[in-house]
Design an enzyme around this catalytic site. Sequence first.
Site, mmCIF file in Angstrom:
data_model
loop_
_atom_site.group_PDB
_atom_site.id
_atom_site.type_symbol
_atom_site.label_atom_id
_atom_site.label_comp_id
_atom_site.label_asym_id
_atom_site.label_seq_id
_atom_site.Cartn_x
_atom_site.Cartn_y
_atom_site.Cartn_z
ATOM 1 N N LEU A 182 0.931 -1.290 0.292
ATOM 2 C CA LEU A 182 -0.351 -0.353 -0.201
ATOM 3 C C LEU A 182 0.820 1.313 0.182
ATOM 4 O O LEU A 182 0.574 2.761 -1.257
ATOM 5 C CB LEU A 182 -1.011 0.120 1.423
ATOM 6 N N TYR A 183 1.788 1.224 0.935
ATOM 7 C CA TYR A 183 2.392 2.211 0.953
ATOM 8 C C TYR A 183 3.360 2.935 -0.270
ATOM 9 O O TYR A 183 3.392 3.768 -0.570
ATOM 10 C CB TYR A 183 3.797 2.690 1.952
ATOM 11 N N ARG A 184 3.683 1.631 -1.235
ATOM 12 C CA ARG A 184 4.384 1.987 -1.678
ATOM 13 C C ARG A 184 3.383 2.439 -3.608
ATOM 14 O O ARG A 184 4.398 3.407 -4.440
ATOM 15 C CB ARG A 184 5.152 0.569 -2.595
#
Length: 222
Positions: A182-184
């Site tokens: 998700l963060y990427r």
Amino acid sequence: MTGARRGSHTLTRVWGGLELRELGAGEFLANLDACTRVYAAAMNPPEYQLPGRHSIMERHAGYAAFRAIAVIQADGAGSAGDEPAWTSPAGNGPLIAFAYGFHGEGGQWWHDLVSQAVTSVRGRETAADWLTDSFEIAEVHVLPGHQGQGTGQAMMLRLTAGRPERTAVLSTMDADTRARRLYRRLGFTDLIAGFAFAGSEDPYAIMGAPLPLREGSPPPVR
């Protein structure tokens, strides 16, 4: 939203009867027990660690420019009956997820430790670029039964929207987890990987992204 607006909140209905609520430190603290239960369900830590985590989150609520987001099942619709209850003058319902962050600055444990680590690995200039004017995202947790449905992404985008800081920074497990993917998608990249916090044997990645975050592609529909 800043710590000065301690009782304020806004409501936005998002999907499937869920409400994404931005709140001040006062309402967050009033529901800290429910947030701790969501943390426990999402992270499955040893029971003895929970009082310490509760105290840390309580302290964080007093940091500069604190902002929190809660995702609540509207009117208890679809509740399994065992989800942490959120209480508020604006309405009650099971707490599904929460996230919060604050302005990072010297004297904060995570900020100082990570600044030293990034300086050591990447150099003083890189550390300054990422951490001098940063929004530190401290906690992002979703109940296991509600993961993979876009809740985390919605919280992250709302949490960072309109922030004055230049960057957002966080730490997450150094593994191919759902959270790290998700963060990427949102534009985070590794500043350092394989970092070990004191008292933990698990490796972590320190990640950063320029603000505003880019809106990632939605997760697969379940």
